[in-house]
Design an enzyme around this catalytic site. Structure first.
Site, PDB file in Angstrom:
ATOM      1  N   TRP A  70       0.874  -1.148   0.011  1.00  0.00           N
ATOM      2  CA  TRP A  70      -0.096  -0.088  -0.013  1.00  0.00           C
ATOM      3  C   TRP A  70       0.893   1.350   0.037  1.00  0.00           C
ATOM      4  CZ3 TRP A  70      -4.461  -1.178  -1.836  1.00  0.00           C
ATOM      5  CH2 TRP A  70      -5.266  -2.293  -1.606  1.00  0.00           C
ATOM      6  N   ASP A 105      -1.668   6.506   6.568  1.00  0.00           N
ATOM      7  CA  ASP A 105      -2.792   5.727   6.127  1.00  0.00           C
ATOM      8  C   ASP A 105      -2.991   4.520   7.175  1.00  0.00           C
ATOM      9  OD1 ASP A 105      -4.226   3.576   4.873  1.00  0.00           O
ATOM     10  OD2 ASP A 105      -2.904   3.230   3.056  1.00  0.00           O
ATOM     11  N   LYS A 110     -12.128  -2.015   6.704  1.00  0.00           N
ATOM     12  CA  LYS A 110     -11.171  -3.247   7.763  1.00  0.00           C
ATOM     13  C   LYS A 110     -11.652  -3.029   9.272  1.00  0.00           C
ATOM     14  CE  LYS A 110      -8.317  -3.369   3.979  1.00  0.00           C
ATOM     15  NZ  LYS A 110      -7.378  -2.333   3.172  1.00  0.00           N
TER      16      LYS A 110
HETATM   17  C1  PLP Z   1      -6.969  -1.844   2.039  1.00  0.00           C
HETATM   18  C2  PLP Z   1      -6.081  -0.795   2.152  1.00  0.00           C
HETATM   19  C3  PLP Z   1      -6.076   0.212   1.255  1.00  0.00           C
HETATM   20  C4  PLP Z   1      -6.986   0.275   0.142  1.00  0.00           C
HETATM   21  O1  PLP Z   1      -8.270   0.716   0.528  1.00  0.00           O
HETATM   22  P1  PLP Z   1      -9.377   0.925  -0.562  1.00  0.00           P
HETATM   23  O2  PLP Z   1     -10.399   1.593   0.393  1.00  0.00           O
HETATM   24  O3  PLP Z   1      -9.778  -0.290  -1.233  1.00  0.00           O
HETATM   25  O4  PLP Z   1      -8.796   1.834  -1.493  1.00  0.00           O
HETATM   26  C5  PLP Z   1      -5.212   1.032   1.488  1.00  0.00           C
HETATM   27  N1  PLP Z   1      -4.239   0.822   2.363  1.00  0.00           N
HETATM   28  C6  PLP Z   1      -4.067  -0.140   3.502  1.00  0.00           C
HETATM   29  C7  PLP Z   1      -3.234   0.098   4.687  1.00  0.00           C
HETATM   30  C8  PLP Z   1      -5.200  -1.098   3.272  1.00  0.00           C
HETATM   31  O5  PLP Z   1      -5.256  -2.049   3.966  1.00  0.00           O
END
Ligand code: PLP
Length: 358
Positions: A103, A172, A196
């Site tokens: 990511w 993030d 998540k």
């Molecule tokens: C799943 C995830 C993403 C992507 O998320 P989306 O909402 O599908 O764009 C980005 N960063 C991390 C750490 C993730 O686990």
């Protein structure tokens, strides 16, 4: 109703049962309005109340200071990969990225479209199985970006890196937001896709400091400017109403179960049990290095793909679903987010013991 099973999916992922039950109640009529929660106008009183309550619950839970805006955006966490550099990174500027997984790499590749990227550290040399101890920053980075939890590789920062003075820290937190207390005042911007650890797919939580809202570019489309959403309380256009509603229920649920400190304790107990079993096992082995292990995504292997596949099938038969690891790591991944019950962790350990005995 069909019996619920243990869902180890990395995302979308398990949600708290009381939240699902309350959402179900309100699908047909939100409170006494006679209109379901998905059917209300986003400009109407009933939904505005939902929005305000979600924000208030988020602020209480995270202890979010008044000089931060809480925004509910769409486009997933992945849209933040470009929205951040679009707003803050000029062509000749440099932003620093800590690269600890797939990511972060995606965030880097989007940032490169807008300006210069300096890689402050990377753990790519060992397929991202650890969090580097040190970062080396560029001279005057516009911001520092990192990924607090690496969903795919099962690693997690134990504390936030210290960014150089004047460089806002951007994170993030898609897969570990509110898994433990967070000191928002250390950050310029925090973002998390909800699916998540926070709610259903479709909404991205963004917490942004006022000076960054102001500093954002003005020569980009309105939808991509943070100020547009900040000035319109996330209602410049139709926001993801239903995911916002459910996320609000999740915030209240965390609060009602003791808040973030209690959540951290439960998460440490759940993950601790699993890692301790893995460390003592002759067959299974955790892939993340000690000191870097995630509370949310526990990655492990047998060292033999055939045995991995056999175990995944064996566990599935017992109602333990979603254990297959990401294709870039292989093996197994047990995602045990906030809403994942402790009994599911016990069931997984029992399954590993039984499989090992066979
Ligand atoms: C799943 C995830 C993403 C992507 O998320 P989306 O909402 O599908 O764009 C980005 N960063 C991390 C750490 C993730 O686990």
């Amino acid at each position: 109703m069909t019996q619920r099973i243990f869902n180890f999916s990395a995302g979308p992922a398990v949600l708290p049962v009381p939240v699902l039950e309350e959402a179900r109640e309100n699908l047909l009529s939100l409170g006494k309005t006679g209109i379901g929660v998905m059917e209300h106008s986003h400009r109407g009183k009933a939904f505005i109340k939902v929005l305000e309550e979600t924000e208030a619950a988020c602020r209480t839970l995270g202890g979010i200071p008044d000089n931060y805006k809480v925004l509910f955006l769409s486009g997933g966490a992945s849209s933040q990969f470009f929205m951040i550099p679009m707003n803050f990174l000029g062509k000749t500027d440099t932003a620093d990225y800590l690269v600890t997984g797939a990511w972060s790499e995606k965030a880097v590749s989007d940032a490169k479209r807008y300006g210069n990227v300096h890689i402050a550290c990377t753990s790519k040399d060992k397929n991202f199985n650890y969090i580097p101890e040190k970062a080396t920053y560029s001279d005057k980075p516009k911001y520092v970006h990192f990924t607090s939890n690496n969903t795919i590789f099962g690693t997690q920062f134990t504390a936030e890196p210290t960014s150089p003075a004047d460089a806002p820290l951007i994170c993030d937190t898609s897969s570990d937001m509110f898994c433990r207390p967070i000191d928002v005042s250390k950050y310029g911007l925090i973002y998390a896709g909800a699916q998540k650890n926070l709610g259903p797919a479709g909404v991205t939580l963004v917490i942004i400091r006022d000076d960054l809202v102001k500093a954002g570019a003005v020569d980009i489309p309105a939808m991509l400017q943070y100020r547009t959403h900040a000035e319109n309380d996330s209602c410049y256009n139709t926001p993801p109403c239903f995911p916002i509603y459910v996320m609000g229920l999740v915030f209240k649920w965390i609060q009602s179960t003791g808040g973030l400190a209690a959540m951290q304790k439960r998460n440490e107990e759940k993950a601790g049990k699993l890692y301790s079993y893995l460390d003592g096992s002759k067959l299974f082995k955790a892939t993340a290095a000690g000191g870097s292990r995630s509370l949310m995504n526990v990655t492990f292997v047998t060292g033999n793909q055939e045995s991995d596949d056999k175990f995944i099938a064996f566990a599935k038969e017992r109602g333990l679903d979603g254990l297959k690891g990401h294709r870039s790591v292989g093996g197994m991944r047990a995602s045990i987010y906030n809403a994942f019950p402790a009994e599911g962790v016990d069931a997984l350990i029992t399954a590993m013991k039984d499989f090992e005995a066979k």
